[in-house]
Design a protein around this motif. Sequence first.
Motif, PDB file in Angstrom:
ATOM      1  N   TYR A 404       0.902  -1.159   0.000  1.00  0.00           N
ATOM      2  CA  TYR A 404       0.000   0.000   0.000  1.00  0.00           C
ATOM      3  C   TYR A 404       0.933   1.199   0.000  1.00  0.00           C
ATOM      4  O   TYR A 404       1.510   1.552   1.036  1.00  0.00           O
ATOM      5  CB  TYR A 404      -0.904  -0.026   1.234  1.00  0.00           C
ATOM      6  N   SER A 405       1.111   1.802  -1.174  1.00  0.00           N
ATOM      7  CA  SER A 405       2.214   2.757  -1.316  1.00  0.00           C
ATOM      8  C   SER A 405       1.850   4.139  -0.787  1.00  0.00           C
ATOM      9  O   SER A 405       0.676   4.540  -0.789  1.00  0.00           O
ATOM     10  CB  SER A 405       2.602   2.858  -2.791  1.00  0.00           C
ATOM     11  N   LYS A 406       2.863   4.839  -0.341  1.00  0.00           N
ATOM     12  CA  LYS A 406       2.696   6.209   0.157  1.00  0.00           C
ATOM     13  C   LYS A 406       1.930   7.027  -0.887  1.00  0.00           C
ATOM     14  O   LYS A 406       2.249   6.977  -2.077  1.00  0.00           O
ATOM     15  CB  LYS A 406       4.083   6.820   0.398  1.00  0.00           C
ATOM     16  N   GLY A 407       0.924   7.759  -0.435  1.00  0.00           N
ATOM     17  CA  GLY A 407       0.160   8.604  -1.358  1.00  0.00           C
ATOM     18  C   GLY A 407      -1.024   7.898  -2.004  1.00  0.00           C
ATOM     19  O   GLY A 407      -1.866   8.549  -2.630  1.00  0.00           O
ATOM     20  N   ALA A 408      -1.114   6.553  -1.834  1.00  0.00           N
ATOM     21  CA  ALA A 408      -2.256   5.842  -2.440  1.00  0.00           C
ATOM     22  C   ALA A 408      -3.548   6.270  -1.735  1.00  0.00           C
ATOM     23  O   ALA A 408      -3.580   6.456  -0.517  1.00  0.00           O
ATOM     24  CB  ALA A 408      -2.062   4.334  -2.309  1.00  0.00           C
ATOM     25  N   VAL A 409      -4.599   6.426  -2.534  1.00  0.00           N
ATOM     26  CA  VAL A 409      -5.913   6.783  -1.976  1.00  0.00           C
ATOM     27  C   VAL A 409      -6.696   5.489  -1.769  1.00  0.00           C
ATOM     28  O   VAL A 409      -6.772   4.661  -2.680  1.00  0.00           O
ATOM     29  CB  VAL A 409      -6.655   7.725  -2.954  1.00  0.00           C
ATOM     30  N   VAL A 410      -7.249   5.315  -0.562  1.00  0.00           N
ATOM     31  CA  VAL A 410      -7.871   4.028  -0.220  1.00  0.00           C
ATOM     32  C   VAL A 410      -9.372   4.198   0.037  1.00  0.00           C
ATOM     33  O   VAL A 410      -9.778   5.003   0.877  1.00  0.00           O
ATOM     34  CB  VAL A 410      -7.215   3.443   1.058  1.00  0.00           C
ATOM     35  N   PHE A 411     -10.180   3.455  -0.708  1.00  0.00           N
ATOM     36  CA  PHE A 411     -11.631   3.452  -0.500  1.00  0.00           C
ATOM     37  C   PHE A 411     -12.043   2.176   0.226  1.00  0.00           C
ATOM     38  O   PHE A 411     -11.449   1.122   0.007  1.00  0.00           O
ATOM     39  CB  PHE A 411     -12.354   3.493  -1.850  1.00  0.00           C
ATOM     40  N   GLN A 412     -13.086   2.294   1.050  1.00  0.00           N
ATOM     41  CA  GLN A 412     -13.618   1.119   1.759  1.00  0.00           C
ATOM     42  C   GLN A 412     -14.928   0.746   1.065  1.00  0.00           C
ATOM     43  O   GLN A 412     -15.932   1.446   1.234  1.00  0.00           O
ATOM     44  CB  GLN A 412     -13.886   1.464   3.224  1.00  0.00           C
ATOM     45  N   ASN A 413     -14.909  -0.328   0.318  1.00  0.00           N
ATOM     46  CA  ASN A 413     -16.047  -0.667  -0.526  1.00  0.00           C
ATOM     47  C   ASN A 413     -17.098  -1.459   0.263  1.00  0.00           C
ATOM     48  O   ASN A 413     -17.266  -2.667   0.084  1.00  0.00           O
ATOM     49  CB  ASN A 413     -15.518  -1.468  -1.726  1.00  0.00           C
ATOM     50  N   THR A 414     -17.814  -0.758   1.133  1.00  0.00           N
ATOM     51  CA  THR A 414     -18.816  -1.463   1.959  1.00  0.00           C
ATOM     52  C   THR A 414     -19.988  -1.946   1.099  1.00  0.00           C
ATOM     53  O   THR A 414     -20.639  -2.922   1.431  1.00  0.00           O
ATOM     54  CB  THR A 414     -19.343  -0.573   3.104  1.00  0.00           C
ATOM     55  N   TRP A 415     -20.230  -1.261  -0.003  1.00  0.00           N
ATOM     56  CA  TRP A 415     -21.297  -1.708  -0.924  1.00  0.00           C
ATOM     57  C   TRP A 415     -21.072  -3.180  -1.270  1.00  0.00           C
ATOM     58  O   TRP A 415     -21.978  -4.005  -1.195  1.00  0.00           O
ATOM     59  CB  TRP A 415     -21.278  -0.838  -2.185  1.00  0.00           C
ATOM     60  N   PHE A 416     -19.821  -3.509  -1.621  1.00  0.00           N
ATOM     61  CA  PHE A 416     -19.494  -4.887  -1.978  1.00  0.00           C
ATOM     62  C   PHE A 416     -19.534  -5.787  -0.742  1.00  0.00           C
ATOM     63  O   PHE A 416     -20.082  -6.898  -0.782  1.00  0.00           O
ATOM     64  CB  PHE A 416     -18.110  -4.951  -2.628  1.00  0.00           C
ATOM     65  N   MET A 417     -18.970  -5.293   0.367  1.00  0.00           N
ATOM     66  CA  MET A 417     -18.897  -6.148   1.571  1.00  0.00           C
ATOM     67  C   MET A 417     -20.280  -6.586   2.034  1.00  0.00           C
ATOM     68  O   MET A 417     -20.457  -7.666   2.563  1.00  0.00           O
ATOM     69  CB  MET A 417     -18.191  -5.405   2.704  1.00  0.00           C
ATOM     70  N   PHE A 418     -21.287  -5.711   1.821  1.00  0.00           N
ATOM     71  CA  PHE A 418     -22.652  -6.049   2.251  1.00  0.00           C
ATOM     72  C   PHE A 418     -23.379  -6.912   1.217  1.00  0.00           C
ATOM     73  O   PHE A 418     -24.496  -7.346   1.445  1.00  0.00           O
ATOM     74  CB  PHE A 418     -23.477  -4.787   2.490  1.00  0.00           C
ATOM     75  N   ARG A 419     -22.745  -7.084   0.046  1.00  0.00           N
ATOM     76  CA  ARG A 419     -23.386  -7.879  -1.005  1.00  0.00           C
ATOM     77  C   ARG A 419     -22.461  -9.013  -1.468  1.00  0.00           C
ATOM     78  O   ARG A 419     -22.631  -9.557  -2.552  1.00  0.00           O
ATOM     79  CB  ARG A 419     -23.737  -6.981  -2.203  1.00  0.00           C
ATOM     80  N   ASP A 420     -21.513  -9.356  -0.632  1.00  0.00           N
ATOM     81  CA  ASP A 420     -20.513 -10.352  -1.009  1.00  0.00           C
ATOM     82  C   ASP A 420     -21.151 -11.745  -0.967  1.00  0.00           C
ATOM     83  O   ASP A 420     -21.575 -12.222   0.103  1.00  0.00           O
ATOM     84  CB  ASP A 420     -19.342 -10.259   0.000  1.00  0.00           C
ATOM     85  N   GLU A 421     -21.231 -12.378  -2.140  1.00  0.00           N
ATOM     86  CA  GLU A 421     -21.947 -13.658  -2.240  1.00  0.00           C
ATOM     87  C   GLU A 421     -21.281 -14.789  -1.461  1.00  0.00           C
ATOM     88  O   GLU A 421     -21.910 -15.810  -1.182  1.00  0.00           O
ATOM     89  CB  GLU A 421     -22.108 -14.048  -3.716  1.00  0.00           C
ATOM     90  N   ARG A 422     -20.032 -14.590  -1.079  1.00  0.00           N
ATOM     91  CA  ARG A 422     -19.397 -15.627  -0.255  1.00  0.00           C
ATOM     92  C   ARG A 422     -20.074 -15.720   1.116  1.00  0.00           C
ATOM     93  O   ARG A 422     -20.071 -16.760   1.759  1.00  0.00           O
ATOM     94  CB  ARG A 422     -17.909 -15.304  -0.035  1.00  0.00           C
ATOM     95  N   TYR A 423     -20.632 -14.619   1.566  1.00  0.00           N
ATOM     96  CA  TYR A 423     -21.167 -14.578   2.928  1.00  0.00           C
ATOM     97  C   TYR A 423     -22.677 -14.379   3.001  1.00  0.00           C
ATOM     98  O   TYR A 423     -23.299 -14.739   3.990  1.00  0.00           O
ATOM     99  CB  TYR A 423     -20.499 -13.452   3.725  1.00  0.00           C
ATOM    100  N   PHE A 424     -23.249 -13.744   1.963  1.00  0.00           N
ATOM    101  CA  PHE A 424     -24.685 -13.445   2.032  1.00  0.00           C
ATOM    102  C   PHE A 424     -25.445 -14.299   1.021  1.00  0.00           C
ATOM    103  O   PHE A 424     -25.030 -14.444  -0.128  1.00  0.00           O
ATOM    104  CB  PHE A 424     -24.954 -11.963   1.739  1.00  0.00           C
ATOM    105  N   ASP A 425     -26.553 -14.840   1.491  1.00  0.00           N
ATOM    106  CA  ASP A 425     -27.418 -15.613   0.623  1.00  0.00           C
ATOM    107  C   ASP A 425     -28.278 -14.628  -0.175  1.00  0.00           C
ATOM    108  O   ASP A 425     -28.875 -13.714   0.402  1.00  0.00           O
ATOM    109  CB  ASP A 425     -28.312 -16.465   1.551  1.00  0.00           C
ATOM    110  N   ARG A 426     -28.362 -14.796  -1.467  1.00  0.00           N
ATOM    111  CA  ARG A 426     -29.143 -13.906  -2.347  1.00  0.00           C
ATOM    112  C   ARG A 426     -28.996 -12.436  -1.906  1.00  0.00           C
ATOM    113  O   ARG A 426     -29.964 -11.790  -1.508  1.00  0.00           O
ATOM    114  CB  ARG A 426     -30.622 -14.316  -2.323  1.00  0.00           C
ATOM    115  N   PRO A 427     -27.767 -11.921  -1.970  1.00  0.00           N
ATOM    116  CA  PRO A 427     -27.519 -10.594  -1.392  1.00  0.00           C
ATOM    117  C   PRO A 427     -28.282  -9.455  -2.048  1.00  0.00           C
ATOM    118  O   PRO A 427     -28.474  -8.409  -1.440  1.00  0.00           O
ATOM    119  CB  PRO A 427     -26.018 -10.396  -1.598  1.00  0.00           C
TER     120      PRO A 427
END
Length: 569
Positions: A404-427
């Motif tokens: 994770y390089s100096k100056g990199a901009v980091v987004f937290q993709n909660t949209w995906f985390m709440f719809r991640d098919e590995r964990y949610f049934d019919r997300p």
Amino acid sequence: MTNNVIVADMASKLVMTTSNSPIVSGFALAISTLMFLLLACIALGYGHRGANYPPGPPTKLILGNALDFPNDYLQYKFSEWARKYGDVVSLKVFHQTIISINSPSLMRELLERRSVTSSNRPKNTLTEIITPGDLNMGTAHLPDDTWKAMRRAAQNMFSSKNLGRTQHVQHAEATQMVMDIIIDPDNWMPHTKRYVTSFLLSIMYGFRAARHSSLPVRDLVAVHRRFVDILGFGGAPPVDLFPVLKLVPKRFAYWKRETEDVGRCQQALFKGWMDRVRARLDRGETTGCFLEDAVRDLEGWGMKDDNWLDHMAGSLVEASDTVPVTICSFIICCVKYPEKTALAAAEIDRVIGPDKVPRLSDLESGKLPYTRAMIDESMRMYPVAPVGIPHEMAEDDVVDGVLYSKGAVVFQNTWFMFRDERYFDRPHEFRPERFLENPPFGTRPGVVDDPARRDTLLWGSGRRICPGQLTARTSIDTICPYLLWAFDFKRGVDPVTGQEAGEPEFVFEKGIVAVPAEVPCKLVPRSKQHIATVQREFGRVAEDLARHELEIDSEDAAWNREYRDVHVL
Ligand code: HEM
């Protein structure tokens, strides 16, 4: 380093081959300068993803992923890449590295455990012009001493202890919001804005907004619109990506003039609010609001000087930007998914009945589990900050061998985390039942969940985690059951066909906050008995509202008199 020397050498050779004609030599100079810049960009690795960077879509020479990068709705494209490349994805836009993290575990590893290196906000020339001195906590580049002082003050105001002290105001404002929708259902969206803004104004500044068109709400909405427009894609040229653009003189740079004016208007508005608090104290009056205390005890509040207080409104802006949107999304869900809404309404009827209004404690004590699940499901599917607010890496850091390089901009993709098919049934289905089947997160029963999942993912991570999350949560949890108790949610009239509108769709405005466009819907009071109960409650809470009306202007005062005369039982 060696590459740079080679490039400089090649460029100097090109310059030396120019002819003696002034036109030809000027042309040749321009070409060779361009060549030099081109080669320098290549040598510096512009657009190139380094060896141990997170994976991502293939890059193009110099441009990197500039042509792939979405201008808006980042959550959709980031989620597509998350499915393809995994829990972390990186992109290059010219020399800028952009990273999307797509799992709770990475949020924990990078933004919490390594918060020393991952808590900057991206440097932003425009926000520095709007709020000089980085006194806006949310946009402040560095988590330095100024940020710490502002943050401590906000955490103090929005602590659970203080929220307990202000809950009656929250309930009173919620009661007015229900009353507002009974009387003026077409403006359900502006009424949500008034509810949240008026609550925050009351507890912070000691005055409220009686109407959605009251001056403080109107002014805030107007200046914030301009703030969002200038900061949004296309509002200004990418000056942080290409700092040379900053050199354009102001008279040729609309963005500079507009940004300065937004800053002036915003500061005048916030200072005006603070001056009301100062004047009240000078008159020897008090409402007991937080900022009265701050004026009396600047040092105790960690404020270096009195002018810092003028910037405390940053928190109010965050609140009035996010909480109303969450409530609006909930209302749209109530219209869109009538069978689920009917189940929640039936639960509320059973537990509360029509003769008293629901209170926050009814939800918090677990008496309304389906209603709770319905609110959680609407926040899972339609999070207001789907990719968070970006962080920036202060230094290089490595997690699981990935840089994770100096100056990199980091987004937290909660949209995906709440719809991640590995964990949610019919997300992609709206199913509040998932939270009852497998509490507390509604993941698929039997699946081994991400061990870092927590119920506060929506509020970000680490040092920059939202300091207003309790205020937000209680504001949402106070009004949503109240709305379900008071109204039937029906589809409205399609303005084009004049017929009943079809199933409402979530169409979001552009921007980092996922604001749903208004959909035609009708909120119809459930019975005369419900209306009478709200009118009685409105009378009961009148004193809690009036306490914040010491300096009310004549228009609001006249409106209040009429409103209360007609509608209070
Ligand atoms: C549904 C409502 C809300 C959501 C989803 C939300 C979400 C967030 C998120 C994701 C961040 C960035 C966290 C990070 O960088 O990791 C944030 C920051 C912030 N929020 Fe909220 N927020 C909400 C309501 C509020 C409220 C009610 C307040 C104030 C009363 C507030 C004040 C702030 C402030 C001041 C920051 C900047 C913190 C910093 O940079 O140090 N927010 N919020």
